[in-house]
Write an enzyme that holds these catalytic residues in place. Structure first.
Site, short mmCIF file in Angstrom:
data_model
loop_
_atom_site.label_atom_id
_atom_site.label_comp_id
_atom_site.label_asym_id
_atom_site.label_seq_id
_atom_site.Cartn_x
_atom_site.Cartn_y
_atom_site.Cartn_z
N PHE A 1 0.82 -1.22 0.00
CA PHE A 1 0.00 0.00 0.00
C PHE A 1 0.85 1.26 0.00
O PHE A 1 0.35 2.34 -0.34
CB PHE A 1 -0.99 -0.03 1.17
CG PHE A 1 -0.59 0.76 2.38
CD1 PHE A 1 0.26 0.23 3.32
CD2 PHE A 1 -1.09 2.04 2.58
CE1 PHE A 1 0.62 0.95 4.44
CE2 PHE A 1 -0.74 2.77 3.70
CZ PHE A 1 0.13 2.23 4.63
N LYS A 2 2.14 1.15 0.34
CA LYS A 2 3.01 2.33 0.29
C LYS A 2 3.05 2.94 -1.11
O LYS A 2 3.31 4.14 -1.26
CB LYS A 2 4.44 1.96 0.71
CG LYS A 2 4.58 1.31 2.08
CD LYS A 2 4.28 2.27 3.20
CE LYS A 2 4.71 1.77 4.58
NZ LYS A 2 3.97 0.59 5.08
N ASP A 3 2.80 2.13 -2.15
CA ASP A 3 2.79 2.67 -3.52
C ASP A 3 1.73 3.76 -3.71
O ASP A 3 1.92 4.67 -4.50
CB ASP A 3 2.48 1.55 -4.53
CG ASP A 3 3.62 0.56 -4.70
OD1 ASP A 3 4.80 0.98 -4.65
OD2 ASP A 3 3.33 -0.63 -4.91
#
Ligand SMILES: *Cc1c(COP(=O)(O)O)cnc(C)c1O
Length: 465
Positions: free
Chosen positions: A111-113
């Protein structure tokens, strides 16, 4: 829109300065001077719109006076075109009124993307406009480094050093950093643990002369732009399930409290979120803080969900600021006490304000593993260990039953943690193309002892090169 520090002793700054600074000079975190609010009609108008358009709309509320809305729209369109699902963050139904919000369709499967893809484009745009370059040093326990390298590689205005603890991250995580061939990327394996990496990064910033000489910047989750980028999927998910007419509930696997705070931010902007369940692994500082008011550092232990092996949740400072009626004196005092003694007590009124929105639960290793197996058996979905913590939390916590849909935030693709998933479920997640493409690729890794001066020399050499 101006941004103020949670500790009240730094001058307000605009969006671009808050973006590039990360931390405020007084050690506090930036928050908007006032939260913009969307009306129910405006929220209803987001239904069915493309993700990138909703993102540009939300970002525009904070950045629109400094970055033209057409530019924001273009940057968001490019950022979210890198995702492999047309909905960008699709919802998958697990059961009656129970959904998974899949945040792992970006290029590094975590989810960091979602935030990093837009953050890198914002950096490139504002640095080009100001004729500046910067050096980003990122300390990572795995996922942030890969997402940052992927987002920033090849940019002219930014050099990036991804610093990780040697031998303590998975091969899949390492390869997302080390296989980048671009000249603006260096990866640095440090002989130490993640806390050593974070301590080195902190020391780099504390050496003001050094930080200025290399134009140092940071992209960890204290950066306000990341929070706003993450609040977008709370809007798209809730609206897809009937908001603003029907409120939503969220369960969020939590480490540094950035993601859960982004949900809180969406609520401050007017989204009807009824409850947010903070689900943590055995590193339970946030669960203890939210249930008892005792915010106390513990020793981090290694779990199946390593991205949440954190015992200091930086974004808790923002929550204390909001829930204390934005009392910057109280916040500054509380975090001085925390820095000195590793503990603080949340004042009863602030704790009560937190309790109006948050529930919290800690999930142990056995239950996490069992939840991966049970979720597969019951729903056919293979979830990663971080997501499993939130699924288990949602099952076992006493979340108020109100009829509002419960959306479990899914933060990583199961193939990013194949060992844990296979051990729990007895089946291995098939490796996606992004993993296969890096499997045989050559790696570039430098290695240093956990020594601040050595890392400073290394960064200076990179900047001079
Ligand atoms: C970073 C991360 C988390 C924790 O998010 P916070 O914003 O730090 O609370 C959860 N799951 C995964 C897979 C992550 O990479």
């Amino acid at each position: 829109m101006n941004f103020i520090s949670t500790r009240g002793a730094s001058p307000p700054v605009g969006f671009i300065d808050a973006l590039l600074a990360g931390l405020a000079p007084d050690g506090g975190l930036y928050c908007p001077e006032t939260w913009p609010r969307l009306t129910p009609d405006e929220i209803a108008g987001l239904a069915g719109r493309p993700y990138a358009e909703v993102a540009a709309r939300i970002l525009g509320l904070f950045a629109g006076d400094e970055i033209p809305v057409e530019v924001l729209a273009d940057l968001c369109a490019k950022a979210y075109a890198s995702f492999d699902h047309p909905a960008v963050t699709p919802l998958v139904q697990l059961g009656p009124d129970r959904f998974l919000l899949e945040l792992f369709h970006g290029p590094t499967l975590a989810f960091k993307d979602v935030a990093m893809q837009i953050l890198a484009r914002l950096y490139a745009y504002v640095l080009a406009a100001r004729g500046r370059t910067m050096t980003i040093v990122c300390a990572t326990s795995g996922d942030t480094g890969g997402a940052a390298v992927e987002a920033f590689r090849g940019l002219d205005q930014v050099r990036i050093v991804a610093m990780f603890p040697h031998g303590r991250i998975s091969e899949v995580q390492r390869r997302f950093m080390t296989t980048a061939a671009e000249d603006n990327v260096r990866t640095l394996a440090v002989d130490g643990d993640f806390d050593d990496c974070q301590a080195i990064l902190k020391s780099l910033f504390e050496d003001d002369a050094f930080a200025r000489s290399v134009d140092l910047s940071a992209v960890n989750s204290i950066n306000f732009a990341r929070i706003i980028a993450q609040s977008v999927y709370y809007f798209t998910a809730a609206v897809a399930l009937g908001a603003p007419g029907r409120p939503a509930r969220f369960a969020v696997p939590t480490g540094n409290f950035g993601d859960a705070f982004a949900g809180y931010a969406a609520r401050l902007m007017g989204l009807p979120i009824e409850r947010i369940l903070v689900a943590v692994n055995t590193n339970d500082i946030m669960a203890r803080a939210l249930t008892t008011g005792d915010y106390r550092r513990g020793a981090a232990t290694a779990t199946q969900s390593p991205a949440m092996d954190i015992q200091v949740a930086s974004n808790f400072e923002r929550l204390l600021f909001e829930c204390s009626g934005r009392d910057a004196v109280l916040v500054a005092e509380a975090f001085r006490a925390f820095a000195a003694h590793g503990a603080m007590t949340v004042p009863p009124a602030a704790l009560a304000a937190m309790g109006e929105v948050f529930d919290a639960v800690a999930v142990d290793e056995t239950l996490t593993g069992r939840t991966i197996a049970e979720t597969l058996a019951r729903t056919g979905e293979l979830v990663d260990p971080h997501t499993a913590v939130a699924v288990a939390g949602a099952d076992h916590a006493r979340v108020t039953t109100s009829g509002a849909p419960l959306i479990v935030v899914s933060t990583a693709h199961p193939a990013k943690f194949p060992e844990a998933v296979t051990a729990a479920a007895g089946v291995s997640p098939p490796p996606p193309a992004a993993v296969l493409a890096r499997a045989g690729a050559p790696e570039r890794i430098d290695r240093l002892p956990a020594d601040v001066e050595a890392v400073k020399r290394y960064v200076r050499d990179f900047v001079g090169a």
